[in-house]
Design a protein around this motif. Structure first.
Motif, PDB file in Angstrom:
ATOM      1  N   GLU A  45       0.780  -1.135   0.131  1.00 35.02           N
ATOM      2  CA  GLU A  45      -0.044  -0.407   0.099  1.00 35.02           C
ATOM      3  C   GLU A  45       1.069   1.182  -0.148  1.00 35.02           C
ATOM      4  O   GLU A  45       0.563   1.976  -0.300  1.00 35.02           O
ATOM      5  N   LEU A  46       1.909   1.134   0.470  1.00 35.12           N
ATOM      6  CA  LEU A  46       3.081   2.880   1.084  1.00 35.12           C
ATOM      7  C   LEU A  46       3.799   2.226  -0.566  1.00 35.12           C
ATOM      8  O   LEU A  46       4.484   3.559  -0.728  1.00 35.12           O
ATOM      9  N   GLY A  47       3.804   1.118  -1.085  1.00 36.32           N
ATOM     10  CA  GLY A  47       4.902   0.855  -2.233  1.00 36.32           C
ATOM     11  C   GLY A  47       6.452   1.455  -1.972  1.00 36.32           C
ATOM     12  O   GLY A  47       6.984   2.024  -2.133  1.00 36.32           O
ATOM     13  N   ILE A  48       7.019   0.320  -1.017  1.00 34.74           N
ATOM     14  CA  ILE A  48       7.868  -0.003   0.178  1.00 34.74           C
ATOM     15  C   ILE A  48       8.594  -1.399  -0.744  1.00 34.74           C
ATOM     16  O   ILE A  48       7.217  -1.719  -0.872  1.00 34.74           O
ATOM     17  N   ASP A  49       9.597  -1.375  -1.287  1.00 38.14           N
ATOM     18  CA  ASP A  49      10.201  -2.982  -1.054  1.00 38.14           C
ATOM     19  C   ASP A  49      10.795  -3.377   0.272  1.00 38.14           C
ATOM     20  O   ASP A  49      11.135  -2.714   0.635  1.00 38.14           O
ATOM     21  N   SER A  50      10.750  -4.481  -0.121  1.00 42.22           N
ATOM     22  CA  SER A  50      12.043  -5.179   1.361  1.00 42.22           C
ATOM     23  C   SER A  50      13.782  -4.842   1.353  1.00 42.22           C
ATOM     24  O   SER A  50      13.914  -4.421   2.963  1.00 42.22           O
ATOM     25  N   ASN A  51      14.134  -4.315   0.207  1.00 42.48           N
ATOM     26  CA  ASN A  51      15.455  -3.444   0.868  1.00 42.48           C
ATOM     27  C   ASN A  51      15.188  -2.093   0.970  1.00 42.48           C
ATOM     28  O   ASN A  51      16.166  -2.045   2.086  1.00 42.48           O
ATOM     29  N   THR A  52      14.099  -0.858   0.831  1.00 40.55           N
ATOM     30  CA  THR A  52      14.316  -0.103   2.017  1.00 40.55           C
ATOM     31  C   THR A  52      13.862  -0.395   3.201  1.00 40.55           C
ATOM     32  O   THR A  52      13.691   0.423   4.104  1.00 40.55           O
ATOM     33  N   LYS A  53      12.895  -1.347   3.210  1.00 39.45           N
ATOM     34  CA  LYS A  53      12.939  -1.635   4.428  1.00 39.45           C
ATOM     35  C   LYS A  53      13.298  -2.246   5.765  1.00 39.45           C
ATOM     36  O   LYS A  53      13.468  -1.402   6.571  1.00 39.45           O
ATOM     37  N   ARG A  54      14.436  -2.621   4.957  1.00 37.90           N
ATOM     38  CA  ARG A  54      15.448  -3.656   5.992  1.00 37.90           C
ATOM     39  C   ARG A  54      16.597  -2.495   5.867  1.00 37.90           C
ATOM     40  O   ARG A  54      17.083  -2.340   7.333  1.00 37.90           O
ATOM     41  N   ALA A  55      16.757  -1.251   5.663  1.00 39.67           N
ATOM     42  CA  ALA A  55      17.404   0.196   5.537  1.00 39.67           C
ATOM     43  C   ALA A  55      17.103   0.769   6.372  1.00 39.67           C
ATOM     44  O   ALA A  55      17.237   1.975   7.038  1.00 39.67           O
ATOM     45  N   ALA A  56      15.749   0.744   6.861  1.00 38.48           N
ATOM     46  CA  ALA A  56      14.632   1.741   7.856  1.00 38.48           C
ATOM     47  C   ALA A  56      15.213   2.221   8.878  1.00 38.48           C
ATOM     48  O   ALA A  56      16.108   1.362   9.581  1.00 38.48           O
ATOM     49  N   GLY A  57      15.200   3.275   9.215  1.00 38.27           N
ATOM     50  CA  GLY A  57      15.491   3.711  10.470  1.00 38.27           C
ATOM     51  C   GLY A  57      14.978   3.729  11.622  1.00 38.27           C
ATOM     52  O   GLY A  57      15.950   3.507  13.242  1.00 38.27           O
ATOM     53  N   SER A  58      13.555   4.124  11.755  1.00 36.54           N
ATOM     54  CA  SER A  58      12.806   3.469  12.669  1.00 36.54           C
ATOM     55  C   SER A  58      11.507   3.231  12.701  1.00 36.54           C
ATOM     56  O   SER A  58      11.375   2.908  11.985  1.00 36.54           O
ATOM     57  N   VAL A  59      11.211   2.271  13.789  1.00 38.93           N
ATOM     58  CA  VAL A  59      10.195   2.133  13.419  1.00 38.93           C
ATOM     59  C   VAL A  59       8.746   3.253  15.160  1.00 38.93           C
ATOM     60  O   VAL A  59       9.286   3.318  15.754  1.00 38.93           O
ATOM     61  N   LEU A  60       7.685   3.007  14.735  1.00 42.27           N
ATOM     62  CA  LEU A  60       6.621   3.361  15.474  1.00 42.27           C
ATOM     63  C   LEU A  60       5.502   2.517  15.973  1.00 42.27           C
ATOM     64  O   LEU A  60       5.165   1.637  14.680  1.00 42.27           O
ATOM     65  N   GLY A  61       4.891   2.719  17.279  1.00 37.59           N
ATOM     66  CA  GLY A  61       3.729   1.852  17.582  1.00 37.59           C
ATOM     67  C   GLY A  61       4.077   0.388  18.482  1.00 37.59           C
ATOM     68  O   GLY A  61       3.380  -0.412  18.292  1.00 37.59           O
ATOM     69  N   ILE A  62       5.772  -0.141  18.307  1.00 33.50           N
ATOM     70  CA  ILE A  62       5.805  -1.892  18.485  1.00 33.50           C
ATOM     71  C   ILE A  62       5.852  -1.187  19.855  1.00 33.50           C
ATOM     72  O   ILE A  62       6.480  -0.620  20.759  1.00 33.50           O
ATOM     73  N   ALA A  63       5.401  -2.440  20.936  1.00 32.78           N
ATOM     74  CA  ALA A  63       5.729  -2.208  22.418  1.00 32.78           C
ATOM     75  C   ALA A  63       5.596  -3.875  23.056  1.00 32.78           C
ATOM     76  O   ALA A  63       4.404  -4.184  22.272  1.00 32.78           O
ATOM     77  N   GLY A  64       6.209  -4.178  24.079  1.00 32.00           N
ATOM     78  CA  GLY A  64       6.891  -5.431  24.036  1.00 32.00           C
ATOM     79  C   GLY A  64       7.727  -5.356  23.972  1.00 32.00           C
ATOM     80  O   GLY A  64       8.402  -5.959  22.624  1.00 32.00           O
ATOM     81  N   ALA A  65       8.557  -6.197  24.986  1.00 34.15           N
ATOM     82  CA  ALA A  65       9.624  -6.886  25.103  1.00 34.15           C
ATOM     83  C   ALA A  65      10.322  -7.919  23.846  1.00 34.15           C
ATOM     84  O   ALA A  65      10.939  -7.582  22.822  1.00 34.15           O
ATOM     85  N   GLU A  66       9.621  -8.875  23.637  1.00 33.12           N
ATOM     86  CA  GLU A  66       9.981  -9.680  23.338  1.00 33.12           C
ATOM     87  C   GLU A  66       9.559  -9.293  21.607  1.00 33.12           C
ATOM     88  O   GLU A  66      10.396 -10.282  20.439  1.00 33.12           O
ATOM     89  N   LYS A  67       8.787  -8.437  21.522  1.00 32.77           N
ATOM     90  CA  LYS A  67       8.386  -8.483  20.065  1.00 32.77           C
ATOM     91  C   LYS A  67       9.099  -7.119  19.292  1.00 32.77           C
ATOM     92  O   LYS A  67       9.943  -7.793  18.025  1.00 32.77           O
ATOM     93  N   MET A  68       9.804  -6.273  19.919  1.00 29.41           N
ATOM     94  CA  MET A  68      10.893  -5.552  20.115  1.00 29.41           C
ATOM     95  C   MET A  68      12.165  -6.204  19.566  1.00 29.41           C
ATOM     96  O   MET A  68      13.206  -6.195  18.856  1.00 29.41           O
ATOM     97  N   MET A  69      12.271  -7.280  20.812  1.00 26.74           N
ATOM     98  CA  MET A  69      14.177  -7.729  20.288  1.00 26.74           C
ATOM     99  C   MET A  69      14.005  -8.636  18.898  1.00 26.74           C
ATOM    100  O   MET A  69      14.826  -8.636  17.984  1.00 26.74           O
ATOM    101  N   ALA A  70      12.575  -9.253  18.788  1.00 24.84           N
ATOM    102  CA  ALA A  70      12.422 -10.257  17.383  1.00 24.84           C
ATOM    103  C   ALA A  70      12.821  -8.666  16.104  1.00 24.84           C
ATOM    104  O   ALA A  70      13.428  -9.573  14.934  1.00 24.84           O
ATOM    105  N   VAL A  71      11.912  -8.123  16.557  1.00 21.38           N
ATOM    106  CA  VAL A  71      12.262  -7.018  15.267  1.00 21.38           C
ATOM    107  C   VAL A  71      13.577  -6.572  14.850  1.00 21.38           C
ATOM    108  O   VAL A  71      13.906  -6.524  14.025  1.00 21.38           O
ATOM    109  N   GLN A  72      14.461  -5.957  16.245  1.00 24.61           N
ATOM    110  CA  GLN A  72      15.627  -5.658  16.366  1.00 24.61           C
ATOM    111  C   GLN A  72      16.705  -6.873  15.581  1.00 24.61           C
ATOM    112  O   GLN A  72      17.548  -6.417  14.142  1.00 24.61           O
TER     113      GLN A  72
END
Length: 721
Positions: A45-72
């Motif tokens: 929907e936003l029109g981004i690819d996986s390469n851009t996502k992998r290089a993104a600098g920040s994320v908002l709205g994720i809460a929970g230690a296990e979830k954050m650690m998995a994403v990081q």
């Protein structure tokens, strides 16, 4: 630090990787782990690819230690240079332990407790994996129609600045790298968002630069001077230019004049909205204007990602400008210690121990007690434990008492008013609970149940108010009375001829007609947070003496709005005494003054002011004054009085407000106890912005006011020579 980061990261990054660092994505982009080989959902929907996502600098709205650690962990595995993500969220008045809304916290006038609430919010957020909070909001608010007044601490420049500093200190502490229980603060919304025309969210703002500097900028400046690491742009225009594309505001004032070198982030999709404002033809022009204005992070659009490479190739954007933005973001990650420990603070086991722990909840209750404001009391409160009480209304047994921006809180675990009153009374049978009506519905069966409960009661307590989604972002209202269903319930209960107290749950000052003129007592609870029911029960039964004082005026009518205490007198001011003169600045159908003024609040005891004096009738830049007043508790209970000091410049180069808060003291007094309260008045407190925008004082006459509110004061005069 900057050179080290440049050498290690920036000079090795491709242009596309640099620009991706400027992109902030929301939590749904990280809901499904994997290699993103199939681009679906939000990414498509936003029109981004996986390469851009992998290089993104920040994320908002994720809460929970296990979830954050998995994403990081997944992010670092895919990021070529191993640059960690920044995790951000709106932690405005609590994480899991929800504190009263900021407008309520402003009514506490308790800076230390406000700082402690931010420290606790940071502690819970950090252990759950967050690094940045989008708070504090320090927008000056004078229009109760605007839903986001709940997120501000009120209508006064000085008080907002003091709370802004306290919140920043609470969130950040003294060293973000060493203290992993703190988070970086992002002060918002820069600038003047609270002046939206008509109180309509996202609407136009138009004001002079002198007014901007005099009233709206000081709280942002105070928060930045306190060390806030980030600034968020506002949705509105400033001097005809959207803030997010306003080079004079963001680079000229914020960075060059104030010296702010932290990260500037757009509000949600605000870069793209420059087009809707009519200040950019397309996404490309919006990106051009935003990067030139010094906006480092593009929240949830692809304006930068899609167009900065092209703008650089065309020579319209210097790549060095992008390097600067990237370095500011990396510098914040360095300050937080993310390069050494990408999982900074996140700890699933500790998260279970401290999030929503009893210690934190006790502070939430204490702040709710101090934030509640007794607006009226004709010998009804406090209740007696053996009184038969009918508790009636949509908030009698409701957990919807957290307010907007409590997305990580739980209405199910919020302490309800009814169960708390039954507990405090000592006999659950003494408090009968009935719904009475919904927020905006009144059925015959609900009314019949309420009448039945009230018939056997000695005192009726009505728990009324707004649903939490009736204020907050996007929650502007043109009619700020309670819904008609609740007003009808009040009228029906009044017919019974019994003592009637009202407890109000709301996110803004209300038009209280149909409440204030009918009820014998009114307690403003605001949205009091997780422990709200317990705090209010203790106040209603006198275990706690209310001490809150309004940080925003309650209008007599919506037709007065904006209404605020520190207005100008005009050339034809309305005199205090009655007059038949039509040709003065007045309404012919309502008073000029608000129903309840800034600084107002009652107590279960009374206070008297005496012996107000100034140390001299003249002062100079090098010889300040002392103002002294003796305050006595003349009642039968211990209580806290908020002694307020206001000053008026009687003759300025530009007109000056009729009063301005300059200082305050809170004193706790036992029955019969007196205390001398001393204020120091310095020449710097008399300075203001002149017509040429210089910030100086003028020799001349000044009036000093000391009292219990902006309306109830004693005065004395001095001259600055």
């Amino acid at each position: 630090m900057t050179e080290h980061l440049y050498n290690k990261y920036v000079q090795h990054m491709t242009l596309e990787e640099k620009i991706a660092q400027l992109l902030q994505l929301a939590a749904p982009f990280y809901d499904e782990p994997g290699d993103d080989s199939e681009i679906t959902g939000p990414m498509e929907e936003l029109g981004i690819d996986s390469n851009t996502k992998r290089a993104a600098g920040s994320v908002l709205g994720i809460a929970g230690a296990e979830k954050m650690m998995a994403v990081q962990k997944e992010h670092l595995a895919g990021n070529r240079l191993g640059i960690p993500l920044l995790f951000m969220a709106d932690i405005v008045h609590g994480f899991k332990t929800i504190f009263p809304i900021p407008l309520a916290i402003g009514c506490s006038w308790d800076l230390k407790l406000a700082e402690q609430s931010a420290e606790i919010a940071a502690r819970e957020a950090a252990v759950s994996g967050l690094h940045v909070t989008f708070a504090p909001m320090v927008d000056l608010v004078r229009d109760a129609r605007w839903g986001r007044v709940m997120e501000s601490t009120g209508e006064d420049t000085y008080l907002n600045a003091e709370f802004g500093k306290a919140f920043v200190q609470g969130f950040q502490g003294d060293n973000l790298k060493d203290d992993k229980s703190r988070v970086a603060a992002c002060v918002k919304h820069f600038a003047a968002y609270g002046l939206a025309e008509g109180g309509r969210d996202y609407n136009t703002v138009d004001l002079s630069e002198r007014q901007l500097r005099e009233y709206y900028l000081p709280a942002y400046k105070a928060a930045i001077d306190a060390g806030a690491e980030m600034v968020m742009t506002s949705f509105n225009i400033v001097n005809g230019i959207p803030a997010t594309a306003n080079q004079r505001l963001m680079r000229g004032l914020l960075r060059d004049e104030w010296g702010f070198d932290g990260v500037v982030i757009s509000d949600w999709a605000a870069i793209k909205e420059v087009i809707a404002h009519g200040a950019a033809e397309d996404d490309k022009e919006a990106a051009f204007k935003a990067i030139h204005s010094g906006v480092d992070i593009d929240m949830m659009t692809t304006s930068y990602v899609n167009h900065l490479p092209e703008l650089v190739a065309e020579g319209l954007v210097d790549e060095a400008m992008i390097d600067e933005a990237v370095l500011r973001i990396l510098k914040l990650k360095e300050k937080l210690g993310l390069f050494e420990n990408p999982m900074r603070g996140a700890d699933p086991e500790l998260e279970q121990q401290i999030v929503f722990c009893q210690e934190h909840r006790q502070v939430s209750q204490r702040l709710a007690e101090k934030s509640s404001v007794l607006l009226k009391n004709e010998n009804v409160l406090p209740l007696q434990a053996d009184q038969r009480v009918a508790l009636i209304g949509p908030f009698a047994d409701s957990g919807d008492i957290l307010g907007w921006w409590s997305w990580t809180g739980s209405k199910e675990t919020a302490v309800k008013l009814g169960e708390s009153m039954q507990k405090v009374s000592g006999d659950p049978g003494n408090v009968v609970i009935a719904k009475g009506c919904g927020i905006d519905t009144l059925s015959e069966s609900d009314l019949a149940e309420a009448l039945d409960a009230a018939s056997a009661a000695e005192v009726i307590v009505l728990a009324l108010g707004e649903a939490s989604d009736m204020s907050g972002e996007g929650g502007s209202r043109s009619d700020i009375r309670l819904p008609e269903a609740q007003l009808e319930l009040v009228r029906e209960m009044k017919k019974l001829g019994k003592p009637l107290a009202v407890v109000l749950f709301n996110g803004r000052p209300l038009d209280l007609h149909g409440i204030f003129d009918v009820a014998d007592a009114v307690l403003e609870a605001w949205f009091p947070g997780s422990e709200g029911g317990a705090a209010l029960a203790d106040i209603l039964y006198g275990k706690v003496n209310p001490s809150g004082r309004l940080s925003m005026s309650f209008p007599y009518s919506v037709g007065q709005i904006p209404v605020y205490y520190n207005a100008y007198s005009t050339g034809r001011p309305k005199p205090e005494e009655e007059t038949d003169n039509r040709y003065i600045s007045q309404y012919i159908d309502i008073p000029n003054e608000p129903l309840l003024p800034f600084g107002f609040g009652l107590s279960y005891t009374t206070f008297a002011y005496a012996d107000f004096s100034l140390s001299s009738d003249t002062m100079t830049a090098t010889r300040p004054l002392e103002a002294k007043v003796t305050v006595t508790n003349t009642g039968s209970q211990a209580g806290t009085e908020t002694v307020q000091l206001y000053i008026r410049d009687m003759s300025g180069e530009t007109v000056r407000p009729v009063k301005e808060l300059k200082d305050f003291r809170q004193v706790q007094l036992s029955p019969g106890e007196s205390r001398e309260v001393v204020f120091h008045i310095e020449e710097s407190q008399l300075c203001y912005h002149h017509s040429d925008l210089s910030y100086t004082s003028d020799p001349g006459r000044f009036t000093v006011y000391v009292g219990a509110s902006s309306r109830d004061t004693q005065s004395a005069m001095f001259r600055l020579v």
